[in-house]
Design a protein around this motif. Sequence first.
Motif, PDB file in Angstrom:
ATOM      1  N   PHE A 235      -1.237   5.620  10.891  1.00  0.00           N
ATOM      2  CA  PHE A 235      -1.698   4.437  10.178  1.00  0.00           C
ATOM      3  C   PHE A 235      -0.683   3.789   9.232  1.00  0.00           C
ATOM      4  N   VAL A 236       0.377   4.488   8.876  1.00  0.00           N
ATOM      5  CA  VAL A 236       1.378   3.916   7.963  1.00  0.00           C
ATOM      6  C   VAL A 236       2.473   3.271   8.810  1.00  0.00           C
TER       7      VAL A 236
ATOM      8  N   ILE B 256       3.592  21.571   4.550  1.00  0.00           N
ATOM      9  CA  ILE B 256       3.585  22.920   5.131  1.00  0.00           C
ATOM     10  C   ILE B 256       2.533  23.779   4.449  1.00  0.00           C
ATOM     11  N   ALA B 257       2.443  23.689   3.121  1.00  0.00           N
ATOM     12  CA  ALA B 257       1.439  24.467   2.391  1.00  0.00           C
ATOM     13  C   ALA B 257       0.027  24.028   2.764  1.00  0.00           C
ATOM     14  N   LEU B 258      -0.186  22.728   2.903  1.00  0.00           N
ATOM     15  CA  LEU B 258      -1.507  22.238   3.298  1.00  0.00           C
ATOM     16  C   LEU B 258      -1.845  22.627   4.736  1.00  0.00           C
ATOM     17  N   THR B 259      -0.837  22.719   5.587  1.00  0.00           N
ATOM     18  CA  THR B 259      -1.072  23.157   6.960  1.00  0.00           C
ATOM     19  C   THR B 259      -1.516  24.612   6.995  1.00  0.00           C
ATOM     20  N   MET B 260      -0.959  25.418   6.110  1.00  0.00           N
ATOM     21  CA  MET B 260      -1.364  26.823   6.035  1.00  0.00           C
ATOM     22  C   MET B 260      -2.775  26.982   5.487  1.00  0.00           C
ATOM     23  N   CYS B 261      -3.287  25.956   4.832  1.00  0.00           N
ATOM     24  CA  CYS B 261      -4.661  25.971   4.305  1.00  0.00           C
ATOM     25  C   CYS B 261      -5.571  25.259   5.301  1.00  0.00           C
ATOM     26  N   ALA B 262      -5.913  25.932   6.361  1.00  0.00           N
ATOM     27  CA  ALA B 262      -6.863  25.454   7.377  1.00  0.00           C
ATOM     28  C   ALA B 262      -6.369  24.226   8.145  1.00  0.00           C
ATOM     29  N   GLY B 263      -5.082  23.982   8.177  1.00  0.00           N
ATOM     30  CA  GLY B 263      -4.530  22.908   9.000  1.00  0.00           C
ATOM     31  C   GLY B 263      -4.694  21.514   8.440  1.00  0.00           C
ATOM     32  N   GLY B 264      -5.080  21.394   7.189  1.00  0.00           N
ATOM     33  CA  GLY B 264      -5.299  20.077   6.587  1.00  0.00           C
ATOM     34  C   GLY B 264      -4.030  19.252   6.496  1.00  0.00           C
ATOM     35  N   GLY B 265      -2.908  19.887   6.253  1.00  0.00           N
ATOM     36  CA  GLY B 265      -1.642  19.166   6.141  1.00  0.00           C
ATOM     37  C   GLY B 265      -1.227  18.531   7.454  1.00  0.00           C
ATOM     38  N   MET B 266      -1.449  19.250   8.544  1.00  0.00           N
ATOM     39  CA  MET B 266      -1.087  18.719   9.852  1.00  0.00           C
ATOM     40  C   MET B 266      -1.951  17.509  10.195  1.00  0.00           C
ATOM     41  N   LEU B 267      -3.240  17.599   9.886  1.00  0.00           N
ATOM     42  CA  LEU B 267      -4.132  16.474  10.148  1.00  0.00           C
ATOM     43  C   LEU B 267      -3.760  15.281   9.288  1.00  0.00           C
ATOM     44  N   LEU B 268      -3.499  15.495   7.996  1.00  0.00           N
ATOM     45  CA  LEU B 268      -3.120  14.415   7.093  1.00  0.00           C
ATOM     46  C   LEU B 268      -1.809  13.767   7.537  1.00  0.00           C
ATOM     47  N   TYR B 269      -0.820  14.603   7.899  1.00  0.00           N
ATOM     48  CA  TYR B 269       0.467  14.075   8.357  1.00  0.00           C
ATOM     49  C   TYR B 269       0.278  13.224   9.613  1.00  0.00           C
ATOM     50  N   PHE B 270      -0.508  13.718  10.536  1.00  0.00           N
ATOM     51  CA  PHE B 270      -0.751  13.004  11.785  1.00  0.00           C
ATOM     52  C   PHE B 270      -1.426  11.659  11.521  1.00  0.00           C
ATOM     53  N   LEU B 271      -2.416  11.622  10.629  1.00  0.00           N
ATOM     54  CA  LEU B 271      -3.095  10.372  10.302  1.00  0.00           C
ATOM     55  C   LEU B 271      -2.153   9.382   9.617  1.00  0.00           C
TER      56      LEU B 271
ATOM     57  N   ASN C 217       0.643  -1.006  -0.611  1.00  0.00           N
ATOM     58  CA  ASN C 217       1.255  -1.982   0.297  1.00  0.00           C
ATOM     59  C   ASN C 217       2.737  -1.708   0.509  1.00  0.00           C
ATOM     60  N   GLY C 218       3.387  -1.031  -0.425  1.00  0.00           N
ATOM     61  CA  GLY C 218       4.807  -0.723  -0.301  1.00  0.00           C
ATOM     62  C   GLY C 218       5.085   0.580   0.425  1.00  0.00           C
ATOM     63  N   PHE C 219       4.047   1.292   0.838  1.00  0.00           N
ATOM     64  CA  PHE C 219       4.218   2.589   1.504  1.00  0.00           C
ATOM     65  C   PHE C 219       4.510   2.369   2.987  1.00  0.00           C
ATOM     66  N   HIS C 220       5.720   2.763   3.395  1.00  0.00           N
ATOM     67  CA  HIS C 220       6.135   2.680   4.792  1.00  0.00           C
ATOM     68  C   HIS C 220       6.815   3.993   5.159  1.00  0.00           C
TER      69      HIS C 220
END
Length: 116
Positions: A111-112, A92-107, A58-61
Amino acid sequence: MSDAEELKRLADLHHAGVLSDEEFAKAKERVLNASTRSSTSYAYASPQGGAPAVNAINGFHRSRDDRWIGGVCGGLARLSGLAAWFWRIVFIALTMCAGGGMLLYFLLWIFVPLED
């Protein structure tokens, strides 16, 4: 052991003379209060008195001050106590691993909520 079984066991101990009236009352109250607490859902707990994980979520903004794109790394830095550059490297490291970091960042960006 269910609450009914626990209360029956306490009553048997009380009738056998192992527990005094005061001890029986305290033990009975403890069992009844524990069952009331366990039936309460932490999903609806207030931020002041809830579970630590719920309070953290709840404190994550997203940050208004420490941001390059959406403020997600700045918000994670404030929440975790780690530097924002660390979270940027993780994404950046997660983005280099099949783009997962970019998707997570975007989500997280979507939502936050942004801090006040």
